[in-house]
Scaffold this motif. Structure first.
Motif, PDB file in Angstrom:
ATOM      1  N   LYS A 100       0.869  -1.176   0.000  1.00  0.00           N
ATOM      2  CA  LYS A 100       0.000   0.000   0.000  1.00  0.00           C
ATOM      3  C   LYS A 100       0.900   1.218   0.000  1.00  0.00           C
ATOM      4  O   LYS A 100       1.726   1.382   0.912  1.00  0.00           O
ATOM      5  CB  LYS A 100      -0.890  -0.016   1.246  1.00  0.00           C
ATOM      6  CG  LYS A 100      -1.771   1.216   1.379  1.00  0.00           C
ATOM      7  CD  LYS A 100      -2.488   1.205   2.726  1.00  0.00           C
ATOM      8  CE  LYS A 100      -3.244   2.504   2.950  1.00  0.00           C
ATOM      9  NZ  LYS A 100      -3.857   2.595   4.291  1.00  0.00           N
ATOM     10  N   ASP A 101       0.799   2.040  -1.040  1.00  0.00           N
ATOM     11  CA  ASP A 101       1.692   3.194  -1.212  1.00  0.00           C
ATOM     12  C   ASP A 101       3.147   2.748  -1.170  1.00  0.00           C
ATOM     13  O   ASP A 101       4.017   3.425  -0.598  1.00  0.00           O
ATOM     14  CB  ASP A 101       1.434   4.247  -0.124  1.00  0.00           C
ATOM     15  CG  ASP A 101       0.008   4.786  -0.163  1.00  0.00           C
ATOM     16  OD1 ASP A 101      -0.553   4.867  -1.274  1.00  0.00           O
ATOM     17  OD2 ASP A 101      -0.549   5.091   0.909  1.00  0.00           O
ATOM     18  N   GLY A 102       3.416   1.574  -1.767  1.00  0.00           N
ATOM     19  CA  GLY A 102       4.774   1.062  -1.870  1.00  0.00           C
ATOM     20  C   GLY A 102       5.295   0.362  -0.637  1.00  0.00           C
ATOM     21  O   GLY A 102       6.422  -0.141  -0.623  1.00  0.00           O
TER      22      GLY A 102
ATOM     23  N   ILE B  58      -0.912  -6.513 -10.032  1.00  0.00           N
ATOM     24  CA  ILE B  58      -2.307  -6.113 -10.237  1.00  0.00           C
ATOM     25  C   ILE B  58      -2.683  -5.053  -9.216  1.00  0.00           C
ATOM     26  O   ILE B  58      -2.192  -5.066  -8.075  1.00  0.00           O
ATOM     27  CB  ILE B  58      -3.278  -7.317 -10.133  1.00  0.00           C
ATOM     28  CG1 ILE B  58      -3.212  -7.961  -8.745  1.00  0.00           C
ATOM     29  CG2 ILE B  58      -2.997  -8.351 -11.208  1.00  0.00           C
ATOM     30  CD1 ILE B  58      -4.293  -9.002  -8.512  1.00  0.00           C
ATOM     31  N   ALA B  59      -3.532  -4.126  -9.640  1.00  0.00           N
ATOM     32  CA  ALA B  59      -4.020  -3.065  -8.748  1.00  0.00           C
ATOM     33  C   ALA B  59      -5.463  -3.377  -8.377  1.00  0.00           C
ATOM     34  O   ALA B  59      -6.318  -3.574  -9.246  1.00  0.00           O
ATOM     35  CB  ALA B  59      -3.928  -1.711  -9.445  1.00  0.00           C
ATOM     36  N   VAL B  60      -5.732  -3.454  -7.081  1.00  0.00           N
ATOM     37  CA  VAL B  60      -7.083  -3.747  -6.573  1.00  0.00           C
ATOM     38  C   VAL B  60      -7.357  -2.866  -5.361  1.00  0.00           C
ATOM     39  O   VAL B  60      -6.461  -2.180  -4.857  1.00  0.00           O
ATOM     40  CB  VAL B  60      -7.231  -5.239  -6.184  1.00  0.00           C
ATOM     41  CG1 VAL B  60      -7.177  -6.145  -7.403  1.00  0.00           C
ATOM     42  CG2 VAL B  60      -6.166  -5.645  -5.169  1.00  0.00           C
ATOM     43  N   SER B  61      -8.593  -2.889  -4.894  1.00  0.00           N
ATOM     44  CA  SER B  61      -8.965  -2.125  -3.691  1.00  0.00           C
ATOM     45  C   SER B  61      -9.676  -3.045  -2.709  1.00  0.00           C
ATOM     46  O   SER B  61     -10.467  -3.904  -3.109  1.00  0.00           O
ATOM     47  CB  SER B  61      -9.877  -0.957  -4.052  1.00  0.00           C
ATOM     48  OG  SER B  61      -9.188  -0.008  -4.843  1.00  0.00           O
TER      49      SER B  61
ATOM     50  N   ALA C 224      -8.900   0.631   0.887  1.00  0.00           N
ATOM     51  CA  ALA C 224      -7.562   1.045   0.452  1.00  0.00           C
ATOM     52  C   ALA C 224      -7.219   0.505  -0.936  1.00  0.00           C
ATOM     53  O   ALA C 224      -7.506  -0.649  -1.260  1.00  0.00           O
ATOM     54  CB  ALA C 224      -6.520   0.569   1.462  1.00  0.00           C
ATOM     55  N   ALA C 225      -6.572   1.358  -1.756  1.00  0.00           N
ATOM     56  CA  ALA C 225      -6.043   0.934  -3.057  1.00  0.00           C
ATOM     57  C   ALA C 225      -4.665   0.327  -2.825  1.00  0.00           C
ATOM     58  O   ALA C 225      -3.799   0.944  -2.191  1.00  0.00           O
ATOM     59  CB  ALA C 225      -5.961   2.126  -3.998  1.00  0.00           C
ATOM     60  N   VAL C 226      -4.464  -0.892  -3.308  1.00  0.00           N
ATOM     61  CA  VAL C 226      -3.195  -1.603  -3.083  1.00  0.00           C
ATOM     62  C   VAL C 226      -2.733  -2.273  -4.378  1.00  0.00           C
ATOM     63  O   VAL C 226      -3.474  -2.325  -5.360  1.00  0.00           O
ATOM     64  CB  VAL C 226      -3.343  -2.684  -1.977  1.00  0.00           C
ATOM     65  CG1 VAL C 226      -3.707  -2.060  -0.647  1.00  0.00           C
ATOM     66  CG2 VAL C 226      -4.385  -3.722  -2.384  1.00  0.00           C
ATOM     67  N   GLU C 227      -1.493  -2.758  -4.343  1.00  0.00           N
ATOM     68  CA  GLU C 227      -0.955  -3.534  -5.458  1.00  0.00           C
ATOM     69  C   GLU C 227      -0.464  -4.879  -4.945  1.00  0.00           C
ATOM     70  O   GLU C 227       0.043  -4.973  -3.813  1.00  0.00           O
ATOM     71  CB  GLU C 227       0.196  -2.790  -6.139  1.00  0.00           C
ATOM     72  CG  GLU C 227      -0.243  -1.569  -6.932  1.00  0.00           C
ATOM     73  CD  GLU C 227       0.917  -0.955  -7.711  1.00  0.00           C
ATOM     74  OE1 GLU C 227       2.094  -1.205  -7.338  1.00  0.00           O
ATOM     75  OE2 GLU C 227       0.650  -0.239  -8.704  1.00  0.00           O
ATOM     76  N   PHE C 228      -0.648  -5.910  -5.750  1.00  0.00           N
ATOM     77  CA  PHE C 228      -0.122  -7.237  -5.436  1.00  0.00           C
ATOM     78  C   PHE C 228       0.826  -7.682  -6.550  1.00  0.00           C
ATOM     79  O   PHE C 228       0.444  -7.674  -7.733  1.00  0.00           O
ATOM     80  CB  PHE C 228      -1.246  -8.261  -5.312  1.00  0.00           C
ATOM     81  CG  PHE C 228      -1.984  -8.214  -3.999  1.00  0.00           C
ATOM     82  CD1 PHE C 228      -1.487  -8.876  -2.887  1.00  0.00           C
ATOM     83  CD2 PHE C 228      -3.171  -7.499  -3.881  1.00  0.00           C
ATOM     84  CE1 PHE C 228      -2.170  -8.827  -1.679  1.00  0.00           C
ATOM     85  CE2 PHE C 228      -3.858  -7.458  -2.692  1.00  0.00           C
ATOM     86  CZ  PHE C 228      -3.357  -8.113  -1.577  1.00  0.00           C
ATOM     87  N   LYS C 229       2.028  -8.034  -6.157  1.00  0.00           N
ATOM     88  CA  LYS C 229       2.954  -8.673  -7.105  1.00  0.00           C
ATOM     89  C   LYS C 229       2.733 -10.170  -7.006  1.00  0.00           C
ATOM     90  O   LYS C 229       2.891 -10.756  -5.933  1.00  0.00           O
ATOM     91  CB  LYS C 229       4.393  -8.326  -6.750  1.00  0.00           C
ATOM     92  CG  LYS C 229       5.403  -8.981  -7.694  1.00  0.00           C
ATOM     93  CD  LYS C 229       6.831  -8.663  -7.275  1.00  0.00           C
ATOM     94  CE  LYS C 229       7.826  -9.364  -8.197  1.00  0.00           C
ATOM     95  NZ  LYS C 229       9.238  -9.115  -7.779  1.00  0.00           N
TER      96      LYS C 229
END
Length: 442
Positions: free
Chosen positions: A172-174, A213-216, A229-234
């Motif tokens: 979340k925010d890196g 991927i970008a998900v919330s 929250a907007a997050v990213e998953f590798k």
């Protein structure tokens, strides 16, 4: 004994009790005299210690012991005298305990509410009516086959319904967040196990591929930090496995208790079980509507805080069981605060009080034939049916649970007679799926 009662607020009562000194002093003297016969003190033979010495050595401790007992005894005498029904233990506060004088104490407690007779004709119930179709049976058979499916690794892109093995890291925010990392995790695509967009983002990937991927997170997610929250998953995809359903053969039929008769007997057994589930789901829907109606009719009923607290503890205990052996190391109240359970606890206490009053008013008891019928229905899906029935019949505590269920069904029937009931035609799946409001409440 002098008693006065004050209503402090709602269901809370303040009981002021005065007890004659003679009652306490007499009990103290009696106990000291009894002790004097057996007490052992240096310089005295057993049973020959002077009362003055016994009183000096043990008088204060005996008096405090007697005071506790007398206050408890007088409290219960007082509530019987005043015809009060406490809900939970009282808080007893001594006011005057001086030796040789009348004692006085104050007991603060809640009482059970008076439940007035109500008009239940405002309760509206839609009775579901459904039939089991051949298509319903086909779908159920596919579900049963799916439960016993095998998985085989395939060399193709992942698709809905496949099982994938993945490594993933969420940020979340890196910055990595708690609970957002795993390695070698199996996930069936389309299961809805992960947050929206996660599983769909894996579709089309092949083994060895990496993707971000970008998900919330949903707005109602349990973690305050991650709500909405907007997050990213590798994501790294390790393997893709496809589901292989078992054949409709004798081996599968026997696994579900059908030893002869082939596919026709298997379908008949499946449909019979579906009919039993449909009946139970229909009863459950009707009961839930009746109970919601009862709560609305008694919306103004106050419930004792003590009973709500007990119910909160019971609900929290049930939830803590999910933590298994770790539960002993966790502080239940910190992880699962009271407010998580309060609404449900108040609802359950209110229903329990009203239903108990209805049972008493209607003189409802567990009919032996209905208890036996309920047991037979419950045991019908087991091979050792008679053994299960005999087990319940020989176990008073477990039999009491069945009796309670039968009594509750009788209450529902009584209330249905007073309610507005109409039929609602639904499909098998619609009846088996709880309405949105029921799912939210669970």
């Amino acid at each position: 004994m002098q008693v006065s009662v004050e209503t402090t607020s709602g269901l809370e009562r303040r009981l002021i009790v005065g007890v004659p000194a003679a009652r306490v002093d007499g009990a103290v003297d009696s106990r000291l005299q009894k002790a004097a016969k057996t007490v052992k003190l240096d310089g005295f033979r057993p049973g020959k210690v002077p009362m003055s010495v016994v009183r000096q050595r043990f008088g204060q401790s005996v008096r405090m012991e007697v005071l506790g007992e007398v206050m408890n005894e007088c409290f219960y005498e007082a509530i019987q005298q005043q015809e009060l029904k406490p809900a939970g233990r009282p808080e007893i506060e001594p006011k005057s305990l001086e030796a040789g004088k009348d004692i006085e104490f104050v007991a603060t407690f809640e009482v059970f509410p008076e439940i007035e007779a109500k008009d239940y004709s405002s309760i509206v119930v839609k009775k579901p009516v459904a039939e089991i179709t051949a298509a319903d049976v086909d779908k159920m058979i596919e579900n049963l086959r799916s439960q016993r499916a095998d998985w085989s690794v395939v060399e193709r892109a992942a698709a809905d319904g496949d099982k994938v093995n993945i490594d993933y890291l969420g940020t979340k925010d890196g910055v990595e967040f708690e609970g957002g990392k795993d390695e070698g995790s199996d996930l069936e695509l389309g299961s809805g196990r992960m947050i929206p967009g996660f599983e769909a983002g894996i579709e089309g990937m092949v083994a060895g591929e990496e993707k971000v991927i970008a998900v919330s997170f949903p707005e109602d997610y349990h973690s305050e930090e991650l709500k909405g929250a907007a997050v990213e998953f590798k994501i790294t995809l390790n393997s893709v496995s496809a589901k292989e359903l078992p054949e409709l053969n004798e081996e599968l039929f026997e696994a579900f208790g059908v030893k002869e008769g082939g596919v026709d007997a298997f379908r008949a057994e499946v449909e019979k079980n579906m009919a039993r589930e449909l009946k139970n789901a229909t009863k459950s829907r009707i009961k839930n509507q009746v109970m919601e109606g009862v709560l609305k009719v008694h919306s103004d009923l106050q419930v004792p805080k003590a009973l709500v607290s007990q119910e909160i503890e019971a609900l929290r205990g049930q939830q803590m069981q999910q933590f298994g052996a770790m539960a002993e190391k966790l502080n239940a109240a910190d992880i699962l605060p009271d407010e998580l359970f309060r609404d449900n606890a108040e609802r359950r206490v209110k229903l329990g009080l009203v239903l108990n009053e209805l049972i008493s008013a209607e003189g409802i008891k567990a009919d032996a034939d209905k208890v036996r019928a309920a047991l037979e229905e419950m045991a019908a899906s087991f091979e050792d049916k008679d053994e299960i029935i005999n087990h319940y019949m020989g176990n008073p505590q477990q039999l009491q649970q069945i009796e309670g269920m039968v009594i509750e069904e009788e209450v529902v029937e009584k209330l249905l007679e007073k309610s507005k009931v109409s039929e609602e035609t639904l499909s098998y799946e619609e009846v088996m799926s709880p309405p949105a409001e029921e799912a939210d409440a669970s």
